[in-house]
Design a protein around this motif. Structure first.
Motif, short mmCIF file in Angstrom:
data_model
loop_
_atom_site.label_atom_id
_atom_site.label_comp_id
_atom_site.label_asym_id
_atom_site.label_seq_id
_atom_site.Cartn_x
_atom_site.Cartn_y
_atom_site.Cartn_z
N GLU A 100 0.78 -1.40 -0.02
CA GLU A 100 0.05 0.01 0.09
C GLU A 100 0.78 1.32 -0.09
N TYR A 101 1.84 1.22 0.49
CA TYR A 101 2.73 2.38 0.78
C TYR A 101 3.98 2.89 -0.16
N ALA A 102 4.67 1.75 -0.11
CA ALA A 102 6.22 1.66 -0.65
C ALA A 102 6.00 2.34 -2.29
N PRO A 103 6.83 3.43 -2.55
CA PRO A 103 6.93 3.74 -4.02
C PRO A 103 7.57 2.55 -4.81
N ASP A 104 7.51 2.47 -5.91
CA ASP A 104 8.00 1.27 -6.76
C ASP A 104 9.40 1.19 -6.61
N LYS A 105 10.22 2.21 -6.66
CA LYS A 105 11.87 2.26 -6.35
C LYS A 105 12.02 1.44 -4.97
N LEU A 106 11.36 1.87 -3.85
CA LEU A 106 11.83 1.31 -2.68
C LEU A 106 11.48 -0.19 -2.63
N ARG A 107 10.19 -0.64 -3.40
CA ARG A 107 9.76 -1.86 -3.25
C ARG A 107 10.74 -2.82 -3.90
N ARG A 108 11.47 -2.38 -5.10
CA ARG A 108 12.20 -3.13 -5.65
C ARG A 108 13.80 -3.34 -4.89
N LEU A 109 13.90 -2.45 -3.87
CA LEU A 109 15.12 -2.58 -2.91
C LEU A 109 14.71 -3.24 -1.84
N ILE A 110 13.41 -3.55 -1.21
CA ILE A 110 13.08 -4.29 -0.10
C ILE A 110 13.03 -5.57 -0.36
N LYS A 111 12.24 -5.82 -1.65
CA LYS A 111 11.91 -7.34 -1.57
C LYS A 111 13.12 -8.28 -1.90
N PRO A 112 14.31 -7.71 -2.57
CA PRO A 112 15.39 -8.67 -2.82
C PRO A 112 16.08 -8.95 -1.31
N VAL A 113 15.87 -8.03 -0.21
CA VAL A 113 16.52 -7.93 1.15
C VAL A 113 15.62 -9.35 1.74
#
Lengths: 294, 251, 296
Positions: C100-113
């Motif tokens: 719901e919140y994460a901007p696309d860029k951040l999402r692509r950073l968090i998912k791999p972690v």
């Protein structure tokens, strides 16, 4: 208008503040994962500092931590992976092809499908018991590489099947129709049209499955992977050890030096895993590019 | 009769990345009237509608410039919160989208989150009556909204928007997913509602605009080609392109 | 081109091979059940079902030995509950942020972690629990045992965050955008959209993620084998040394228990219970997941 202002109290400031607070809370939840990851890696690197050298890679286990090494564990891990891959990859892909391309929608098909999903959730230690009973005892393979590899193969089979299924499902139906229209048989269509385009996805799944197998410890404990071994396995019927078992054994000892070489073993294990996943990403990108070119 | 402009749009531009989809729109929406926005698909009519309650903010990468005045107040001014705009301007979407909750809870959703202090049941009943749905659902307010037919669901969505007693109601092709009979019911509802509020309706259906709208705006490739009273525009269009469109020569 | 009979035979043969491979998975399940049952029946010839399920002591090495599974189940549940207390709020919060919140860029950073976290072998988590988390707990609460349920549970909970996060996020992503739009258009904030629309609509999928994570925790082995201890005990105190079902299996398997002894057979009885619990949970969880995939 006036009635509206009398009866609605939207309290926007308060709600926006709450929204902001929760946004921060939700975000921090993700930071927890990240910080644990960094903490864990930092701790392991620090613990292993000074212990990870060529001597460690090329030596056999020893009662003395400073002399101990992981040579047989590395061989064991590689050989075990080969057996696991030889068994699980063809079986898993064949099963996936059947489920996606051949089987008609039926009770039996959904039974197999449910079964595959549930196999993936069975604790790995139970697979170890299965391997002990079926491979070690009934088939009389002993506490061997072969028994371990087959057990691990069964464990990762559902992962291979499910990811291969997803890869096959992603192949557009129009490609199949094109092949049929040219007079191809079902198998020719699968062999020359479906499989090549599903390959990158399958490859990713396979490497994912093998990464899982490399890191698994529990199923090999009932199989009887050794923790103290002075020889390198020469045939599939020889006894063996693998990296995670070696790490487990050293971790469970109270002496700090053994903990240190356990940490060194973990570093090696994680490097292998990172390498495998990098290869997976590399292959995926390469093949994906190629399919787009077509 | 003096005409009051409830929404005043001045030089409104919207672009996604490098593509400009609205190229400087100037338009006045008059109070207690129905204004239809027509045009071929992709002309920017839905985008225009979404600018009027700042739903456009939710679209990834959309950039908005220009001014939209709601009762004289620029809703794109930095000190205006989009949530407050949406509280004042209701919206109904292309496909009926009731929440997977009871009929009552659907209508009560807006009042609940916006701190309604009055008699909630009365408000729900009033809203359902306005939307012409009360008689059909009064005995089963606790039933799930998905048990209603498509047309009923759309009128429920109208009731849901009306429960906030909005000053403006935006309708985005509200009948495109409905059969002719349901469409007729919704159109009747809309016509009845203009006594109380201002309605802006996007439609791809030219006949519908002719049937219900007092004013019509014709949009083409992100530009406003013509705007005027529906009766005049459909009989003596000023622009050749308008004439081509309403006679069905394209779009 | 007209196909010859030989071609048809070939097609048939291939289909048969593929079908055998697919049925193989069913065979695996069958063999798990058969192999568990064979030794279990031997165990229950010597230990009554009544003792197994009602006795409150598990002490195979004492004389006379006691075979009540309750302490092992209790130990498993204690660790699992701690793990769920850690993973449910963190996993769900992570999922809400991503969906719901994460901007696309951040999402692509968090998912791999999160994916890396999910890919770390459990033996590594076990090492971390024993050498980092346990000393940390003991620094705060000095009386804590070197082996305790809390440390194992916390680390297991962290291990489960990616699983709950990704399964719950899938469920939330499956909620149609149109429902979110409807709520935003009524002047809802992101938080209200998340809590009043998205989470209720995705509830079954979210619950399924909890169930599957719970099942995973029950069957998790290496973390508890290293950090939770080997003292079968009926206790609610997470600071004490306990033993889980999986921990017991590892303990016996590492010793040199002869085939056919009662102790050896007891492993199968414990594994049978473990299998039954996890299978039931997975059946329920997977069924819910498949159902919501069909709804939208």
């Amino acid at each position: 208008m006036s009635r509206r202002e009398d009866s609605f109290f939207p309290n926007l400031e308060g709600r926006k503040r709450l929204d902001l607070i929760f946004k921060l809370v939700f975000f921090s939840a993700n930071l927890v994962g990240l910080s644990v990851l960094l903490l864990l890696l930092g701790k392991i690197v620090r613990d292993s500092w000074g212990w990870l050298d060529m001597q460690f890679i090329t030596s056999f286990p020893s009662r003395f931590p400073e002399k101990a090494g992981i040579l047989p564990a590395i061989y064991g891990t590689v050989y075990l992976m080969i057996i696991t891959a030889l068994f699980a990859i063809p079986t898993g892909i064949a099963a996936a092809i059947f489920l996606e391309e051949y089987a008609k929608k039926s009770k039996f098909l959904s039974f197999i499908q449910v079964n595959v999903y549930n196999l993936a959730g069975i604790p790995s230690i139970v697979y170890g018991i299965l391997g002990l009973t079926v491979f070690v005892r009934w088939l009389n393979l002993g506490r061997s590489l072969l028994a371990g590899g087959l057990t691990m193969g069964l464990l990762v089979l559902p992962v291979v099947i499910v990811t291969a299924q997803e890869a096959i499902r992603a192949v557009p139906e129009s490609l199949r129709h094109a092949a049929y229209a040219l007079g191809a048989t079902k198998w020719q269509t699968v062999r020359y049209v479906v499989l090549p385009s599903a390959l990158p996805g399958m490859l990713t799944g396979i490497i994912l499955a093998l990464s899982r197998a490399i890191g698994e410890t529990a199923p090999l404990i009932p199989i009887g992977a050794l923790t103290f071994i002075r020889t390198i396995p020469k045939s599939p019927f020889d006894s063996f050890t693998v990296l995670p078992i070696q790490i487990y054994n050293w971790t469970s000892r109270p002496q700090a030096d053994f903990r240190a070489i356990a940490a060194a073993g973990i570093v090696v294990l994680l490097i292998v895993l990172i390498l495998m996943n990098s290869i997976a990403i590399f292959l995926r990108n390469k093949y994906q590019g190629r399919i787009k070119e077509i | 009769m003096s005409m009051e402009s409830v929404i005043t749009i001045r030089d409104l531009r919207v672009s996604y990345k490098d593509r400009e989809v609205l190229k400087g729109i100037n338009l006045d929406i008059y109070g207690n009237k129905i204004t239809a926005i027509i045009g071929p698909s992709g002309c920017g009519k839905s985008t225009l509608l979404r600018c009027l309650n700042r739903m456009i903010d939710l679209a990834d990468g959309a950039r908005v410039s220009g001014r939209v005045l709601l009762q004289g107040e620029d809703i794109y001014s930095p000190k205006i919160d989009p949530v407050r705009v949406r509280f004042k301007v209701g919206m109904v979407f292309q496909k009926p989208n009731p929440f997977p909750k009871s009929i009552f809870e659907n209508v009560a959703f807006g009042p609940r989150i916006n701190g309604y202090k009055g008699d909630l049941s009365a408000l729900v009943e009033r809203s359902l009556r306005l939307a012409g749905l009360w008689d059909e659902v009064k005995d089963r307010l606790t039933a799930n909204a998905y048990t209603l037919s498509g047309g009923q669901q759309q009128r429920l969505c109208i009731a849901r928007a009306l429960a906030l007693e909005p000053e403006v109601l935006l309708l985005d092709e509200p009948c495109s997913a409905l059969d002719p009979v349901s469409t007729m019911r919704v159109e009747e509802t809309i016509a009845y509602l203009k006594e109380r509020l201002t309605i802006v309706m996007v439609t791809h259906n030219i006949q519908q605009a002719a049937r219900v709208a007092d004013y019509t705006a014709f949009l083409l490739n992100g530009e406003l080609v013509e705007f005027g009273e529906t009766s005049r525009m459909f009989t003596v269009p000023k622009d050749k392109r308008t004439e081509d469109f309403i006679t069905g020569r394209f779009g | 081109m007209i196909k010859s009979g030989k071609d048809f035979g070939r097609e048939r043969g291939i289909q048969l091979i593929l079908a055998v491979a697919a049925s193989f998975s069913v065979l695996v399940t069958a063999f798990i059940i058969i192999s568990l049952f064979e030794e279990m029946s031997g165990f229950f010839r010597e230990v009554s079902l009544k003792e197994f399920f009602t006795e409150t002591r598990w002490s195979p090495l004492f004389n006379p030995p006691h075979y009540g599974i309750a302490p092992l189940v209790a130990g498993t549940m204690l660790v699992t509950v701690v793990a769920m207390i850690v993973s449910v709020p963190l996993g769900l919060a992570s999922a809400v942020y991503l969906s719901e919140y994460a901007p696309d860029k951040l999402r692509r950073l968090i998912k791999p972690v999160l994916e890396i976290l999910a890919g770390i072998p459990t033996i590594v988590y076990g090492y971390f629990a024993l050498t980092f988390v346990t000393p940390a707990i003991r620094a705060v609460i000095p009386g804590t045992n070197v082996f305790n349920a809390l440390s194992a549970g916390i680390v297991m909970g962290i291990m489960l965050i990616p699983m709950i996060s990704s399964l719950s996020e899938d469920a939330m992503m499956a909620v149609p955008m149109s429902l979110r739009e409807a709520a935003y258009a009524l002047g809802a904030t992101k938080l209200e959209v998340a809590f009043r629309v998205v989470i209720p609509a995705a509830m079954s999928g979210i619950v399924a993620s909890f169930i599957l994570a719970f099942s995973r925790a029950v069957g998790e082995t290496m973390i508890v084998a290293l950090a939770a201890g080997s003292t079968p005990k009926l206790t609610l105190n997470p600071l004490e040394s306990i033993q889980t079902m999986t921990g017991y299996i590892v303990q016996v398997m590492l010793g040199d228990t002869p085939f056919g002894s009662i102790e050896y057979k007891s492993v199968y009885a414990v594994a049978g219970v473990l299998f039954f619990i996890t299978l039931s949970l997975n059946l329920v969880g997977n069924r819910i997941v498949r159902r919501y995939k069909e709804v939208y």
